[in-house]
Design a protein around this motif. Structure first.
Motif, short mmCIF file in Angstrom:
data_model
loop_
_atom_site.label_atom_id
_atom_site.label_comp_id
_atom_site.label_asym_id
_atom_site.label_seq_id
_atom_site.Cartn_x
_atom_site.Cartn_y
_atom_site.Cartn_z
N GLY A 141 0.83 -1.19 -0.12
CA GLY A 141 -0.05 0.05 0.00
C GLY A 141 0.82 1.49 -0.05
O GLY A 141 0.49 2.15 -0.65
N ARG A 142 1.84 1.37 0.83
CA ARG A 142 2.76 2.33 0.76
C ARG A 142 3.38 2.59 -0.47
O ARG A 142 3.90 3.73 -0.68
N ALA A 143 3.80 1.60 -1.18
CA ALA A 143 4.38 1.73 -2.53
C ALA A 143 3.34 2.06 -3.51
O ALA A 143 3.92 2.29 -4.84
N GLY A 144 2.17 2.10 -3.24
CA GLY A 144 1.34 2.36 -4.19
C GLY A 144 0.91 1.33 -5.12
O GLY A 144 0.19 1.26 -6.29
N LEU A 145 1.25 0.00 -4.80
CA LEU A 145 0.74 -1.35 -5.40
C LEU A 145 -0.44 -1.76 -4.79
O LEU A 145 -0.62 -2.90 -4.24
N ILE A 146 -1.45 -0.90 -4.91
CA ILE A 146 -2.86 -1.29 -4.45
C ILE A 146 -3.26 -2.46 -5.12
O ILE A 146 -3.92 -3.44 -4.43
N LYS A 147 -3.20 -2.42 -6.41
CA LYS A 147 -3.90 -3.51 -7.15
C LYS A 147 -2.98 -5.15 -6.76
O LYS A 147 -3.63 -6.12 -6.36
N GLU A 148 -1.88 -5.14 -6.38
CA GLU A 148 -1.11 -6.13 -5.99
C GLU A 148 -1.59 -6.56 -4.51
O GLU A 148 -1.59 -7.83 -4.28
N ALA A 149 -1.71 -5.40 -3.77
CA ALA A 149 -2.18 -5.78 -2.44
C ALA A 149 -3.48 -6.51 -2.60
O ALA A 149 -3.80 -7.54 -1.64
N MET A 150 -4.41 -6.17 -3.00
CA MET A 150 -5.60 -6.79 -3.42
C MET A 150 -5.62 -8.16 -3.93
O MET A 150 -6.38 -9.09 -3.63
N GLU A 151 -4.60 -8.33 -4.86
CA GLU A 151 -4.72 -9.76 -5.46
C GLU A 151 -4.07 -10.66 -4.20
O GLU A 151 -4.54 -11.78 -4.36
N MET A 152 -2.94 -10.12 -3.48
CA MET A 152 -2.44 -11.04 -2.36
C MET A 152 -3.73 -11.34 -1.44
O MET A 152 -3.82 -12.37 -0.82
N ILE A 153 -4.76 -10.21 -0.99
CA ILE A 153 -5.86 -10.39 -0.09
C ILE A 153 -6.64 -11.79 -0.71
O ILE A 153 -7.05 -12.58 0.17
N GLU A 154 -6.85 -11.49 -2.21
CA GLU A 154 -7.86 -12.66 -2.70
C GLU A 154 -7.08 -13.95 -2.47
O GLU A 154 -7.93 -14.84 -2.66
N GLY A 155 -5.80 -14.01 -2.59
CA GLY A 155 -5.31 -15.42 -2.52
C GLY A 155 -5.04 -15.90 -1.15
O GLY A 155 -4.33 -17.00 -1.05
N MET A 156 -5.50 -15.14 -0.17
CA MET A 156 -5.16 -15.57 1.19
C MET A 156 -6.16 -16.53 1.40
O MET A 156 -7.14 -16.87 1.25
N PRO A 157 -5.70 -17.63 2.40
CA PRO A 157 -6.27 -18.88 2.74
C PRO A 157 -7.37 -18.42 4.16
O PRO A 157 -8.16 -19.29 4.41
N MET A 158 -7.06 -17.25 4.57
CA MET A 158 -8.25 -16.81 5.67
C MET A 158 -8.60 -15.41 5.27
O MET A 158 -7.99 -14.81 4.50
#
Length: 524
Positions: A404-421
């Motif tokens: 988020g700090r780096a402005g990679l908001i899309k990548e952060a959302m993709e990571m969250i979608e792939g979380m097992p919890m």
């Protein structure tokens, strides 16, 4: 000459300090024929001495390298297998070796083999087997061992009963432990009280642990240390330090548990002066630091911002365990010393120390402070793929904050979608903070919706969204957020700061008038 007076037995008793010494004495006994003439006595004595080498102070010695688990286990098994018709005592010794070498399943398998061989257990056998059961967290097996102890008439033995109480408490069967304790309360010694109190501490029931502490007919250093650790465990750091002071006032000399717990509380509260006073006490009353005290001191000084002192103590510690490395890595990361934190992490790996979840949290925080996105992503991948360390929400939260700090908001959302919890407030909070910084209104609304489901009364979420809308000049949404806050009865979090003066912590709170003044100053 009696065999117990033989010079080799005296060597075993007084001069055997390592497995190398033990094997040398074994070789001499073989050359002299003693091992052939008295195999049971010699081999059992060697096995007994081997168990002593796994106990403190030998396994904490600063002058000897850490023992090899594989070497100890292989030698112990070889000694046992050469004893003709081993009796109860050698079985007990090997079961204990399994426990000391963190192999509880093998200890219980040996107990089962012992029973099949009709070797009778004694009041030492059951405590060792019960400790194995405790490590495995297998309640049904604990009850089975309890029934076996009753069958052999050993359940009333204080040593066996205390270990049974510990086994039940460790398996989260605190009511069973209490029932066993209540069967003979008048005969319960300080060990029984300490064991039950430790069970309540581990269960998080500190009030009942305090009740037991007050009821104890007598207390020892373990009683004080157990309750002190309990206060620290639930975040009652001031109470823990007050209890530590009481402990010193009654003339009780604190052990490692009490000292490390007190240092941890000082670290959490930022009480540097108090931590230094404990350090002075340690220097006056201890000939040398062991790894546990060194780790506690490194942690306290690092978290209080005295990085140079923390590093000095760390470097002077001969044998460092995982917790020692974690203390310096996390401490440096917390204070923004990212480069040095990562340097220690690389040194740790070079030393062959396997990292855990705490280590990775520290290095991810270090990467976050330094903006090292690619390194953080690489370390995040290595956690499970190389080191088999399970990722937890706090690790995802740290990476979400960095992205988020780096402005990679899309990548952060993709990571969250792939979380097992499901994401928690730290994960979504990292995304929301990044959206605020980079003006991503659409994803900010998604993050805020998730956060409000988790914490609907958190005024900070409303404030951040109002700020994001204001930056985007969406004034109608700003008004909507403020109206929603009023309808929900959400009040702004009161600002608070604290300062320690003369051992007293003074808190300063910004009241509503102060907020209004601050708002006026901000708009002028």
């Amino acid at each position: 000459m009696q065999l117990s007076h033989h010079p080799l037995f005296r060597l075993l008793h007084h001069h055997c300090k390592s497995i190398h010494h033990l094997k040398s004495i074994h070789a001499r006994a073989t050359v002299q024929g003693l091992a052939s003439l008295h195999p049971s006595a010699i081999l059992t004595k060697l096995l007994y001495t081997l168990t002593l080498l796994l106990l403190p102070p030998f396994n904490q010695s600063a002058s000897l390298p850490p023992p090899s688990t594989a070497a100890f286990f292989a030698y112990a098994l070889a000694l046992f297998q050469r004893i003709p018709c081993p009796s109860t005592f050698p079985h007990n010794l090997l079961i204990r070796v399994h426990i000391l070498l963190s192999s509880p399943l093998h200890a219980l398998l040996l107990f089962a083999r012992m029973r099949r061989s009709a070797v009778p257990p004694d009041f030492h056998t059951f405590p060792f087997a019960l400790k194995a059961c405790t490590h495995l967290r297998f309640p049904a097996l604990g009850r089975a061992l309890h029934s076996q102890a009753l069958k052999f008439g050993l359940a009333a033995d204080p040593y066996v009963r205390n270990t049974l109480i510990s086994a039940y408490a460790s398996c989260h069967l605190i009511r069973d432990a209490q029932i066993l304790f209540d069967e003979h309360p008048s005969s319960c010694d300080v060990v029984a009280y300490n064991t039950l109190m430790d069970g309540y501490v581990k269960a998080g029931d500190i009030p009942f642990a305090c009740k037991l502490f007050d009821e104890m007919p007598q207390r020892d250093v373990i009683s004080w240390g157990t309750l002190l650790a309990g206060y620290s465990q639930i975040g009652q750091f001031e109470e823990a330090i007050a209890l530590f002071d009481r402990m010193l006032a009654v003339g009780m000399r604190p052990d490692d548990v009490a000292l490390v717990s007190a240092l941890s509380c000082c670290a959490q509260l930022g009480k540097l002066d108090r931590g230094q006073a404990i350090h002075d006490y340690i220097k006056k009353n201890r000939a040398k630091l062991n790894v546990y005290l060194s780790t506690g001191l490194v942690d306290m000084y690092a978290k209080c911002g005295c990085i140079s002192i923390a590093a000095e103590i760390f470097e002077s510690t001969p044998w460092k365990n995982l917790c020692t490395w974690n203390a310096i890595i996390v401490g440096l990361a917390m204070h923004g010393n990212s480069e040095l934190s990562l340097e220690y992490f690389n040194r740790m790996r070079s030393a062959g120390v396997w990292p855990d979840g705490v280590t990775f949290l520290g290095v991810l925080v270090a990467c976050s402070h330094a903006g090292l996105v690619e390194m953080a992503q690489s370390l995040f991948d290595e956690m499970e793929n190389i080191y088999s360390v399970k990722r937890e929400l706090k690790h995802y939260g740290c990476l979400a904050d960095l992205l988020g700090r780096a402005g990679l908001i899309k990548e952060a959302m993709e990571m969250i979608e792939g979380m097992p919890m499901r994401g928690d407030r730290y994960v979504w909070g990292g995304v929301l903070a990044g959206c605020r910084l980079h003006g991503n209104v659409a994803i900010a609304e998604i993050a805020a919706e998730q956060l409000l489901e988790l914490s609907p009364a958190d005024s900070g979420i409303y404030s951040i969204m109002a700020d994001i809308y204001a930056t985007a000049r969406r004034w109608e949404d700003v008004a909507r957020i403020r109206k929603l806050m009023a309808e929900m009865g959400v009040k702004k979090n009161v600002a608070c700061s604290s300062i320690e003066v003369d051992d007293a912590t003074n808190k300063f709170v910004l009241d509503q008038a102060g907020e209004d003044l601050q708002s006026e100053l901000g708009s002028s």
